[in-house]
Write an enzyme that holds these catalytic residues in place. Structure first.
Site, PDB file in Angstrom:
ATOM      1  N   ASP A  32      28.948  28.671   0.951  1.00 12.00           N
ATOM      2  CA  ASP A  32      28.272  29.624   0.064  1.00 12.00           C
ATOM      3  C   ASP A  32      27.629  28.931  -1.140  1.00 12.00           C
ATOM      4  O   ASP A  32      27.407  29.551  -2.169  1.00 12.00           O
ATOM      5  CB  ASP A  32      29.251  30.711  -0.398  1.00 12.00           C
ATOM      6  CG  ASP A  32      30.454  30.109  -1.098  1.00 12.00           C
ATOM      7  OD1 ASP A  32      30.560  28.856  -1.130  1.00 12.00           O
ATOM      8  OD2 ASP A  32      31.277  30.876  -1.617  1.00 12.00           O
TER       9      ASP A  32
ATOM     10  N   HIS B 284      10.621   6.451   6.415  1.00 16.34           N
ATOM     11  CA  HIS B 284      11.246   7.539   5.652  1.00 16.34           C
ATOM     12  C   HIS B 284      12.726   7.255   5.413  1.00 16.34           C
ATOM     13  O   HIS B 284      13.562   8.153   5.484  1.00 16.34           O
ATOM     14  CB  HIS B 284      11.054   8.883   6.369  1.00 16.34           C
ATOM     15  CG  HIS B 284       9.675   9.437   6.200  1.00 16.34           C
ATOM     16  ND1 HIS B 284       9.171  10.475   6.953  1.00 16.34           N
ATOM     17  CD2 HIS B 284       8.664   9.086   5.353  1.00 16.34           C
ATOM     18  CE1 HIS B 284       7.929  10.733   6.579  1.00 16.34           C
ATOM     19  NE2 HIS B 284       7.593   9.898   5.616  1.00 16.34           N
TER      20      HIS B 284
ATOM     21  N   ASP C  11      10.108   4.340  -3.361  1.00 12.96           N
ATOM     22  CA  ASP C  11       9.085   5.389  -3.320  1.00 12.96           C
ATOM     23  C   ASP C  11       9.716   6.607  -3.978  1.00 12.96           C
ATOM     24  O   ASP C  11      10.543   7.294  -3.370  1.00 12.96           O
ATOM     25  CB  ASP C  11       8.709   5.670  -1.856  1.00 12.96           C
ATOM     26  CG  ASP C  11       7.568   6.668  -1.714  1.00 12.96           C
ATOM     27  OD1 ASP C  11       7.275   7.383  -2.688  1.00 12.96           O
ATOM     28  OD2 ASP C  11       6.993   6.744  -0.613  1.00 12.96           O
TER      29      ASP C  11
ATOM     30  N   ASP D 195       3.867  10.694  -7.182  1.00 10.68           N
ATOM     31  CA  ASP D 195       4.275   9.976  -5.970  1.00 10.68           C
ATOM     32  C   ASP D 195       3.929   8.504  -6.140  1.00 10.68           C
ATOM     33  O   ASP D 195       2.765   8.123  -6.011  1.00 10.68           O
ATOM     34  CB  ASP D 195       3.530  10.600  -4.769  1.00 10.68           C
ATOM     35  CG  ASP D 195       3.986  10.049  -3.438  1.00 10.68           C
ATOM     36  OD1 ASP D 195       4.954   9.279  -3.406  1.00 10.68           O
ATOM     37  OD2 ASP D 195       3.349  10.401  -2.420  1.00 10.68           O
TER      38      ASP D 195
ATOM     39  N   HIS E  73       0.997   3.916   8.988  1.00 11.80           N
ATOM     40  CA  HIS E  73       0.773   5.238   8.400  1.00 11.80           C
ATOM     41  C   HIS E  73      -0.618   5.289   7.785  1.00 11.80           C
ATOM     42  O   HIS E  73      -1.329   4.283   7.747  1.00 11.80           O
ATOM     43  CB  HIS E  73       1.854   5.575   7.363  1.00 11.80           C
ATOM     44  CG  HIS E  73       1.967   4.574   6.240  1.00 11.80           C
ATOM     45  ND1 HIS E  73       1.044   4.474   5.229  1.00 11.80           N
ATOM     46  CD2 HIS E  73       2.911   3.626   5.979  1.00 11.80           C
ATOM     47  CE1 HIS E  73       1.413   3.529   4.385  1.00 11.80           C
ATOM     48  NE2 HIS E  73       2.538   2.984   4.818  1.00 11.80           N
TER      49      HIS E  73
ATOM     50  N   HIS F 221      -2.759  10.742   0.886  1.00 11.47           N
ATOM     51  CA  HIS F 221      -2.730  12.191   1.140  1.00 11.47           C
ATOM     52  C   HIS F 221      -3.013  12.911  -0.173  1.00 11.47           C
ATOM     53  O   HIS F 221      -2.786  12.363  -1.258  1.00 11.47           O
ATOM     54  CB  HIS F 221      -1.350  12.611   1.685  1.00 11.47           C
ATOM     55  CG  HIS F 221      -0.200  12.100   0.847  1.00 11.47           C
ATOM     56  ND1 HIS F 221       0.220  12.730  -0.298  1.00 11.47           N
ATOM     57  CD2 HIS F 221       0.587  10.998   0.976  1.00 11.47           C
ATOM     58  CE1 HIS F 221       1.233  12.057  -0.817  1.00 11.47           C
ATOM     59  NE2 HIS F 221       1.474  10.987  -0.081  1.00 11.47           N
TER      60      HIS F 221
ATOM     61  N   HIS G   3       2.772  16.265  -0.436  1.00  9.82           N
ATOM     62  CA  HIS G   3       1.722  16.213   0.581  1.00  9.82           C
ATOM     63  C   HIS G   3       1.003  17.549   0.458  1.00  9.82           C
ATOM     64  O   HIS G   3       1.392  18.539   1.077  1.00  9.82           O
ATOM     65  CB  HIS G   3       2.313  16.035   1.988  1.00  9.82           C
ATOM     66  CG  HIS G   3       3.076  14.751   2.134  1.00  9.82           C
ATOM     67  ND1 HIS G   3       4.045  14.559   3.072  1.00  9.82           N
ATOM     68  CD2 HIS G   3       2.997  13.577   1.450  1.00  9.82           C
ATOM     69  CE1 HIS G   3       4.541  13.316   2.951  1.00  9.82           C
ATOM     70  NE2 HIS G   3       3.911  12.720   1.978  1.00  9.82           N
TER      71      HIS G   3
ATOM     72  N   GLU H  64      -1.858   4.361  -0.752  1.00  8.86           N
ATOM     73  CA  GLU H  64      -0.559   3.731  -0.507  1.00  8.86           C
ATOM     74  C   GLU H  64      -0.503   2.898   0.771  1.00  8.86           C
ATOM     75  O   GLU H  64       0.295   3.171   1.666  1.00  8.86           O
ATOM     76  CB  GLU H  64       0.521   4.810  -0.453  1.00  8.86           C
ATOM     77  CG  GLU H  64       0.205   5.986   0.468  1.00  8.86           C
ATOM     78  CD  GLU H  64       1.354   7.002   0.508  1.00  8.86           C
ATOM     79  OE1 GLU H  64       2.490   6.590   0.780  1.00  8.86           O
ATOM     80  OE2 GLU H  64       1.090   8.201   0.276  1.00  8.86           O
TER      81      GLU H  64
ATOM     82  N   TYR I 124       4.769  -3.675   7.077  1.00  4.78           N
ATOM     83  CA  TYR I 124       6.205  -3.606   7.371  1.00  4.78           C
ATOM     84  C   TYR I 124       6.485  -4.523   8.559  1.00  4.78           C
ATOM     85  O   TYR I 124       5.963  -4.298   9.652  1.00  4.78           O
ATOM     86  CB  TYR I 124       6.609  -2.164   7.706  1.00  4.78           C
ATOM     87  CG  TYR I 124       6.061  -1.170   6.684  1.00  4.78           C
ATOM     88  CD1 TYR I 124       6.771  -0.856   5.537  1.00  4.78           C
ATOM     89  CD2 TYR I 124       4.799  -0.589   6.873  1.00  4.78           C
ATOM     90  CE1 TYR I 124       6.249   0.014   4.593  1.00  4.78           C
ATOM     91  CE2 TYR I 124       4.263   0.278   5.936  1.00  4.78           C
ATOM     92  CZ  TYR I 124       4.991   0.581   4.798  1.00  4.78           C
ATOM     93  OH  TYR I 124       4.467   1.437   3.862  1.00  4.78           O
TER      94      TYR I 124
ATOM     95  N   ARG J 260       5.047  -1.575   0.292  1.00  2.00           N
ATOM     96  CA  ARG J 260       4.051  -0.510   0.076  1.00  2.00           C
ATOM     97  C   ARG J 260       3.786  -0.450  -1.422  1.00  2.00           C
ATOM     98  O   ARG J 260       4.704  -0.639  -2.217  1.00  2.00           O
ATOM     99  CB  ARG J 260       4.568   0.837   0.601  1.00  2.00           C
ATOM    100  CG  ARG J 260       3.605   1.997   0.360  1.00  2.00           C
ATOM    101  CD  ARG J 260       3.917   3.255   1.177  1.00  2.00           C
ATOM    102  NE  ARG J 260       5.176   3.896   0.845  1.00  2.00           N
ATOM    103  CZ  ARG J 260       6.268   3.837   1.581  1.00  2.00           C
ATOM    104  NH1 ARG J 260       6.276   3.129   2.703  1.00  2.00           N
ATOM    105  NH2 ARG J 260       7.379   4.449   1.209  1.00  2.00           N
TER     106      ARG J 260
ATOM    107  N   GLU K 139       1.867   2.231  -4.069  1.00  2.00           N
ATOM    108  CA  GLU K 139       1.302   3.590  -4.059  1.00  2.00           C
ATOM    109  C   GLU K 139       1.002   4.080  -5.471  1.00  2.00           C
ATOM    110  O   GLU K 139       1.867   4.050  -6.349  1.00  2.00           O
ATOM    111  CB  GLU K 139       2.308   4.557  -3.414  1.00  2.00           C
ATOM    112  CG  GLU K 139       1.863   6.009  -3.453  1.00  2.00           C
ATOM    113  CD  GLU K 139       2.767   6.946  -2.675  1.00  2.00           C
ATOM    114  OE1 GLU K 139       3.981   6.654  -2.567  1.00  2.00           O
ATOM    115  OE2 GLU K 139       2.259   7.965  -2.178  1.00  2.00           O
TER     116      GLU K 139
HETATM  117  N1  GLY Z   1       6.655   9.874  -0.801  1.00  5.64           N
HETATM  118  C1  GLY Z   1       6.076  10.309   0.380  1.00  5.64           C
HETATM  119  C2  GLY Z   1       4.793   9.664   0.591  1.00  5.64           C
HETATM  120  O1  GLY Z   1       4.499   8.667  -0.031  1.00  5.64           O
HETATM  121  O2  GLY Z   1       3.978  10.131   1.334  1.00  5.64           O
HETATM  122 MN    MN Z   2       2.635   9.375  -0.781  1.00  7.52          MN
HETATM  123 MN    MN Z   3       5.408   8.069  -1.829  1.00  8.80          MN
END
Ligand code: GLY
Ligand code: MN
Ligand code: MN
Length: 432
Positions: free
Chosen positions: A35, A237, A254, A265, A344, A348, A355, A378, A382, A399, A401
């Site tokens: 709960d 992820h 990230d 982000d 990737h 975005h 996103h 970004e 890898y 990465r 970003e």
């Molecule tokens: N943090 C998620 C992305 O970079 O898309």
């Molecule tokens: Mn991102």
């Molecule tokens: Mn990110």
């Protein structure tokens, strides 16, 4: 504030045909265990159009010739519930304090809402985000259609793309909130670069970021932070955030806070011991060059696919230069050889959702960037331990970003306060 939400309603509804209705469900509380609930987070579309932050509410906007009417269904006033869970506006408060034209208790929705659909031509609703609610909208529309079999039937249309298009271009007030979210997150990353050292756990670093966000007003992260030491960075992820940080490895973080319902982000990758190795630096320089050139491509009039192409080209050339890929660049790009290491997309839209919901294409063509859009940039490389690359590269995941606002003639990097230059990173890490 009320005026701002009314303006958004008017703008959105102006693109709908006359005699239509838009229904937007608010978010519900979600159980985490038995709960106890996850912290409540209002649905972005609902908040964008209403500014109302109580769970289990429903917004309806009716368009009738040039008149628009906003109707909300909200949790009922309840003395006992308010003692336990806090204040509820109730229908009266919703009208008085938020300016809705009409407001009702939630328990009246099944009888009242279908009546508001009578004689309408079309119901717009964002399908597919909430199964239970999808069925309710169908049921309410059937109920209205069945009330008078001899009048015209009401169609249901998906509102997702209309909502996305409306949220794509950010207004000045939204940009200022996002700027603040970005500034908080950038400060947290800079502070963390001075905090990280060998022997800490990824969870220590995650907690440090959350504290740095919260103390500046961003209590919640805009998404689950990725805090990945060494080869964990190659899991895109990665979310376990529970391993030791080893001397000689990189850490990829990230993490971005949410501030007043808007996301930030940021990803930075830095050496746990404060000094990049030769191999780490070689890969880092490629990703940084790809990131900087891709940011340059974010400008009014350019296609939104341009930064993607730029990043693929620079990463492919970089991987050739350091001997990880072999061949002719145009052929390697053609066959997508880079995808083994850069799997990737380059970025975005970002806004209320990390996103964000805006479209990338219209009528089969990519959109062009225009003033007020915000995109992340970004790129990454890898190289996991099973990769075809020489073993000396294994375990390197990088990465970088940033969050980029399209301005009238150019762009503005909203997250540039945290360094990406490897020399600046090393001197910041070694300055405390
Ligand atoms: N943090 C998620 C992305 O970079 O898309
Ligand atoms: Mn991102
Ligand atoms: Mn990110």
């Amino acid at each position: 504030m009320i005026g701002m939400y009314r303006k958004r309603q008017e703008k959105l509804i102006s693109s709908l045909p006359d005699n239509s209705v838009l229904i937007i469900p608010g978010a519900c509380l979600r159980l985490r265990s038995q709960d106890t609930h996850f912290p409540f987070r209002q649905d972005s579309n609902f908040y964008y159009l209403s500014g109302f932050n109580e769970p289990d509410s429903t917004l309806m906007i009716r368009k009738d010739k040039n008149k628009i009417e906003s109707i909300i269904f909200v949790p009922k006033k309840d003395k006992v519930k308010e003692i336990w869970d806090g204040y509820r506006a109730g229908p009266e408060g919703a009208k008085k304090d938020y300016g809705f034209d009409k407001a009702f208790d939630n328990d009246q929705i099944d009888t009242i809402l279908p009546e508001f659909l009578l004689n309408k031509n079309k119901v717009y609703y964002p399908f597919g985000n909430n199964d239970g609610f999808d069925k309710k909208v169908v049921d309410w529309t059937h109920a209205a259609n069945n009330q008078d079999r001899h009048s015209g039937k009401i169609d249901i249309a998906d509102a997702n793309s209309i909502l996305g298009s409306n949220r794509l271009i950010k207004a000045f007030a939204e940009i200022e909130v996002i700027r603040q979210a970005c500034s908080i997150s950038a400060s947290a990353h800079s502070a963390a670069m001075q905090f990280v050292k060998p022997g800490l756990n990824e969870s220590d670093v995650e907690a440090y970021y959350m504290y740095e966000f919260a103390k500046r007003g961003g209590r919640y992260a805009a998404y689950n932070p990725i805090v990945a030491g060494g080869v964990n960075a190659c899991v895109l992820h990665y979310n376990d955030n529970n391993c030791m940080l080893n001397d000689g490895d990189l850490i990829l973080v990230d993490a971005g806070c949410e501030f007043n319902m808007y996301a930030s982000d940021i990803t930075r990758t830095y050496p746990i011991n404060g000094k990049f190795s030769k191999e780490q630096l070689a890969v880092y320089e490629i990703v940084l060059a790809a990131q900087q050139a891709s940011i340059e491509a974010v400008r009014p009039g350019n296609s939104v696919i341009e930064p993607q192409k730029v990043s693929e080209k620079i990463i492919t050339q970089g991987l050739i230069d350091i001997g990880i890929l072999d061949g002719e660049i145009s052929e390697l790009i053609e066959i997508g050889a880079f995808r083994e290491y850069y799997m990737h997309k380059v970025g975005h839209w970002m806004g209320m959702d990390v996103h964000d919901v805006g479209p990338y294409m219209q009528n089969d063509n990519y959109l062009e960037f225009s003033e007020g859009m915000i995109t992340t940039i970004e790129p990454g490389i890898y190289i996991n331990n099973k990769s075809n690359a020489d073993a000396k590269w294994h375990g390197i995941g990088i990465r970088i970003e940033d969050d980029i606002l399209v301005t009238k003639n150019d762009n503005e990097n909203l997250t540039s306060a945290v360094p990406t230059d490897p020399n600046e990173i090393e001197s910041l890490m070694n300055s405390s």
